[in-house]
Design an enzyme around this catalytic site. Structure first.
Site, PDB file in Angstrom:
ATOM      1  N   SER A   1     -35.083  11.426  -2.123  1.00  0.00           N
ATOM      2  CA  SER A   1     -33.823  10.873  -1.638  1.00  0.00           C
ATOM      3  C   SER A   1     -33.530   9.581  -2.399  1.00  0.00           C
ATOM      4  O   SER A   1     -34.371   9.090  -3.151  1.00  0.00           O
ATOM      5  CB  SER A   1     -33.909  10.596  -0.138  1.00  0.00           C
TER       6      SER A   1
ATOM      7  N   HIS B   1     -30.721   9.310  -4.328  1.00  0.00           N
ATOM      8  CA  HIS B   1     -29.849   9.625  -5.458  1.00  0.00           C
ATOM      9  C   HIS B   1     -28.515  10.187  -4.983  1.00  0.00           C
ATOM     10  O   HIS B   1     -27.808  10.839  -5.748  1.00  0.00           O
ATOM     11  CB  HIS B   1     -30.523  10.632  -6.386  1.00  0.00           C
TER      12      HIS B   1
ATOM     13  N   LYS C   1     -35.613  18.974 -11.596  1.00  0.00           N
ATOM     14  CA  LYS C   1     -35.558  17.856 -12.534  1.00  0.00           C
ATOM     15  C   LYS C   1     -36.966  17.593 -13.067  1.00  0.00           C
ATOM     16  O   LYS C   1     -37.947  17.644 -12.309  1.00  0.00           O
ATOM     17  CB  LYS C   1     -35.015  16.600 -11.849  1.00  0.00           C
TER      18      LYS C   1
ATOM     19  N   HIS D   1     -35.354   6.366 -11.072  1.00  0.00           N
ATOM     20  CA  HIS D   1     -36.223   5.760 -10.069  1.00  0.00           C
ATOM     21  C   HIS D   1     -36.625   4.364 -10.503  1.00  0.00           C
ATOM     22  O   HIS D   1     -37.615   3.817 -10.048  1.00  0.00           O
ATOM     23  CB  HIS D   1     -37.498   6.587  -9.884  1.00  0.00           C
TER      24      HIS D   1
END
Ligand SMILES: Nc1ncnc2c1ncn2[C@@H]1O[C@H](COP(=O)(O)OP(=O)(O)O)[C@@H](O)[C@H]1O
Ligand SMILES: Nc1ncnc2c1ncn2[C@@H]1O[C@H](COP(=O)(O)OP(=O)(O)O)[C@@H](O)[C@H]1O
Ligand SMILES: [Mg+2]
Ligand SMILES: [Mg+2]
Ligand SMILES: [Mg+2]
Ligand SMILES: [Mg+2]
Lengths: 210, 333, 333, 210
Positions: free
Chosen positions: B55, B57, B105, B219
């Site tokens: 989470s 994004h 991803k 991140h």
């Protein structure tokens, strides 16, 4: 001498306690070269394992390991989750139905566990991952066992090899996992996953030799 | 740390509750394991598409669940890959008999968790294909690293594959669309400020008041260089150059240009970035035929931007223009 | 000051250039005087709708130009009202013979500039109605001030009036819809951080690392109180209470709930806010039948949120659901 | 004594120069109780006026004032823009076709200008706006002119009244414009619009008495 199911349970509990205690430290290590969550992830996973301990503690070792693996799989996340999950799932396969493990059996289970981690993560020795702690540890345990070393001495040698492997990650440049994005800048930091792996084996040595 | 949250450990659950309350017409939210699924899933005969990731994004991925895009999204803890049980349950929930595509991803954790989920799903008799998006040209020496990270192209892959699945294409055909995006998409990002992971409570990295980080990951992974803040036009050049140098296509080709906001950068700045990115693409002979401008793959409250360029062929243009009805992307319906 | 801009004095022009390049199918941009106008304006027989205000609140208003919403938007300098010549030219550009509605936010500058523009337009034979939106309940003693500020309801008014005009309603009827929004819309906002006006170069106000401002305006106008940062749920209570105390409607009524991001707050937090706002509205017996969650009326990169509640009748529901095709709001087409 | 067209032009130029110089100060005043743009806004407007000065300087005073008004209208924005635009547009109506103004004519033009600002902004004396400088200034000029005071003395009295009015805004609580949102917190600060209005009239006194 054998490793009894209750000792397995005691080991997992002691490791969960150690993780609670070392959570911040592991996260700090991960903050330096990763994303600052390894401690929190591992702690969350083993707290979830602890919640299942009451119903687990009278199962066979294979069932215990597999349940630990499945629990870690659904609670840890990140890279650490599937790797530690695979570790316990593979170890569990070698311990199906068993209530105790001989040193040879534990050695075989650990080898299967580490091979699972290798397959899953495709990391090589020297990539600056938990593999750097786990592979020498397996090797040390195997050698000790083949040489007929006592259980407690063999476990200490295994843990010691893990510790050396963990320390050896410090100068390495990461080539797997999140730390690899740092390139040269990852050198000079100890790998968090190698550290949690060393803790796991050191706890085994401490609890099972006691 | 200043955030509109309650307890850090409740962030994801409460966000999901908000999504469930805001978009009951589009999605359902399943808790423990957490996943967001199309209100009308599974759709018989349609390939299911799921994605997921940590989470933080948003709107990716939950905001892209709906007709013409994802069938389900698996949100992990903030910046932490979701777990295989989430992915497995989501896969089962969206399987309409035509198989399920996992759009992954390229992060070690995401890849491994999705791999295990795919194994588990296959063991339950569901056909699964996985495509790993790895479009971040900021990662150099990708042979000696975990490889390029998956960033902006993921959003575009989700849209295009969603449209292909909606058309009734087979799992292989939908995965082929995803592989095209994987091959043709290139991205690079930068940050003006760090983000703060709620349960960490302090910024992921320190960036002095006059510096920026070029090549950052979503991140907060370190980028290629840190330097003094520069005017937007120079920053855009620094992002576009590695992209242009890396694209396997050439002058005359048609592209989609996607200028993404990192979460803390307002739209007014993104249009200034788009303006320059368009100019550079055009100068290289690329024809910008579609675009997307806005915060679609964010990094919490990080200020910054990323640029994604994707070559478009005729089929992809048709798929891009096809109707989509999700919380965050909607047109044609 | 860290921003993705070039020179402060070029921010608005370069943003407009970006918008023009990104959305040529939807809008045209006119420079000197600056306005953004529907690509297909003027539309014969349709009431034209224009709005405008200082830049820095994107996507408002330029992002709302298009079918089913605004016919034109006049962007001023950052946080500075646009000028009557912009409004006059925009009014002329969108007049299809059925008159033009000016949707004005209640700030002294905006009101006076729009008044002068309306006078000038009328002098040129164009029928103009103006509605001033003043929905910010944070402003107390509004008799002794410039009155309540115009905030979130403006976005909703633009959508509803746009749909009404698209249906072919008369200028008076479209203005009546706007007056309903004016009467029934209530908003309140808060900030976790200040914003920085580009040509000023330093934050508009100082907010210590552990404090927030409740009742802030969208230009960083001071709020009702400054206090230590609180959990999201308590903040939402502090915003919802003055709204609920002020609404001229009651339990059982249907409402639209709009949770807005101030520019620097990511979506993940807005859904946490929405969750609590929905709960509070429901607890008061209000039926949340429509919603909007996202950064729609921003304050540069300010972190924070505002909540708007608008009572909806049957006609307004129909107008809300009607197709809209603008850069920032799009559905049904 | 008359105020000639060229003196009007000189006044506007001197005011534009003064604004360039005082821009930061006016913005500072606005930062305290408004939105920190009054200096920039006024400077932008009068720089635009200056660009038109060459072609303007041989027009009649009415045309000059109206052009200044229209220029300010399209370049200043905010509250200040329409208010100062109205000021010059209204003054311009009273000076249509004139190449010079008597004291009585200037007094009438200023009164019309200020009435225009009042109508546009609907502010009352004491609301802490430019009205607080402008209204006493008009009154002082009218009285001086009716008493037959000399031009230069009358202009000084007018500017002095504006200055007093400006200073009197300091303790006031704003009830109009952006500052009114501050409530009690607006007291203790001088109003930026009253300050720029005082400058306007002081410049007239200085330039026309020289
Ligand atoms: N491919 C891999 N093989 C083995 N171990 C890996 C691999 N990638 C990462 N790791 C280990 O995982 C650790 C990080 O785990 P964690 O922080 O839980 O996951 P994440 O990186 O997803 O946040 C690293 O320190 C490293 O030891
Ligand atoms: N209603 C009004 N009537 C007269 N003057 C006003 C009114 N509102 C504001 N002002 C004046 O305008 C000044 C502010 O102008 P400016 O900063 O240019 O506009 P804005 O407030 O829109 O940024 C205030 O200091 C005050 O003197
Ligand atoms: Mg980590
Ligand atoms: Mg992680
Ligand atoms: Mg202003
Ligand atoms: Mg101002």
């Amino acid at each position: 001498m054998q490793i009894h199911r209750d000792q397995i349970v005691a080991w997992l509990k002691a490791y969960a306690d150690l993780l609670s205690e070392k959570k911040e430290y592991l996260t700090e290590l991960d903050a330096a070269i990763g994303d600052a969550d390894h401690g929190a992830n591992m702690d969350r996973g083993f707290q979830a394992v602890m919640k299942k301990m009451d119903e687990l503690s009278n199962q066979d070792i294979g069932t215990i390991f597999k349940t630990v693996g499945m629990t870690l799989l659904s609670t840890v996340g990140g890279a650490g989750g599937p790797l530690y999950a695979t570790f316990f799932l593979q170890a569990g396969m070698k311990a199906t139905g068993k209530m105790e493990l001989s040193l040879a059996e534990w050695s075989a289970a650990l080898e299967a566990a580490v091979n699972g981690v290798k397959m899953r993560g495709k990391a090589e020795l020297g990539d600056k991952t938990m593999i750097d702690a786990l592979v020498p540890a397996v090797q040390a345990l195997k050698t000790a066992q083949e040489n007929g070393t006592s259980l407690s001495e063999a476990l200490q040698q295994c843990a010691h090899a893990a510790e050396e492997g963990m320390k050896a990650t410090i100068p390495l440049v990461a080539r797997k996992g999140r730390a690899s994005y740092l390139g040269e800048r990852s050198a000079g930091h100890q790998d968090p996953g190698a550290t949690s792996s060393y803790y796991l084996l050191q706890t085994a040595a401490d609890v099972w030799s006691a | 740390m200043k955030k509109l949250i309650n307890k850090p450990e409740d962030v994801v659950r409460e966000e999901l509750e908000g999504i469930a309350l805001a978009h009951p017409d589009l999605v359902k939210v399943h808790y423990e394991p957490n996943y967001i699924v199309r209100a009308d899933a599974p759709i018989k005969g349609k390939v299911g598409i799921i994605s997921g990731g940590g989470s933080g994004h948003e709107p990716m991925h939950g905001g892209f669940v709906g007709m013409g895009m994802l069938d389900a999204a698996c949100p992990g803890a903030v910046f932490t890959s979701p777990t295989p049980d989430q992915m497995l349950e989501a896969t089962k929930a969206v399987d309409g008999g035509a198989g399920v595509l996992h759009i992954v991803k390229n992060y070690t954790g995401d890849v491994m968790n999705f791999e295990m989920a795919a194994d588990l799903a296959r063991a339950e008799g569901i056909e699964v294909e996985s495509v790993v998006i790895d479009d971040d040209v900021a990662v150099q020496d990708s042979l000696y690293t975990a490889g390029r990270r998956g960033v902006g192209s993921t959003v575009l892959a989700e849209k295009l594959c969603g449209a292909a699945a909606e058309e009734g294409r087979s799992l292989k055909e939908v995965a082929d669309v995803c592989r095209k995006v994987k091959n043709w998409g290139r991205s690079m990002g930068m940050a003006l400020t760090s983000c703060t992971v709620p349960h960490v409570g302090k910024p992921t990295f320190d960036l002095p008041e006059d510096e920026m980080e070029i090549g950052i990951g979503i991140h907060g992974e370190p980028g290629r260089t840190r330097m003094k803040v520069k005017p937007a036009d120079e920053i855009v050049e620094m992002l576009m150059e590695p992209i242009i140098n890396d694209i396997p296509y050439k002058a005359g080709d048609e592209v989609l240009l996607f200028v993404n906001g990192m979460g803390g950068t307002p739209l007014i700045e993104l249009y200034i970035v788009y303006r320059k990115a368009y100019e550079i693409a055009t100068k290289h002979g690329l024809k910008v035929v579609r675009n997307l401008v806005g915060p679609y793959i964010t990094s919490l409250e990080m200020a910054g931007t990323s640029i994604t360029m994707l070559k478009m062929d005729e089929d992809m243009l048709k798929l891009w223009d096809a109707p989509v009805k999700t919380p965050a992307l909607r047109w044609g319906v």
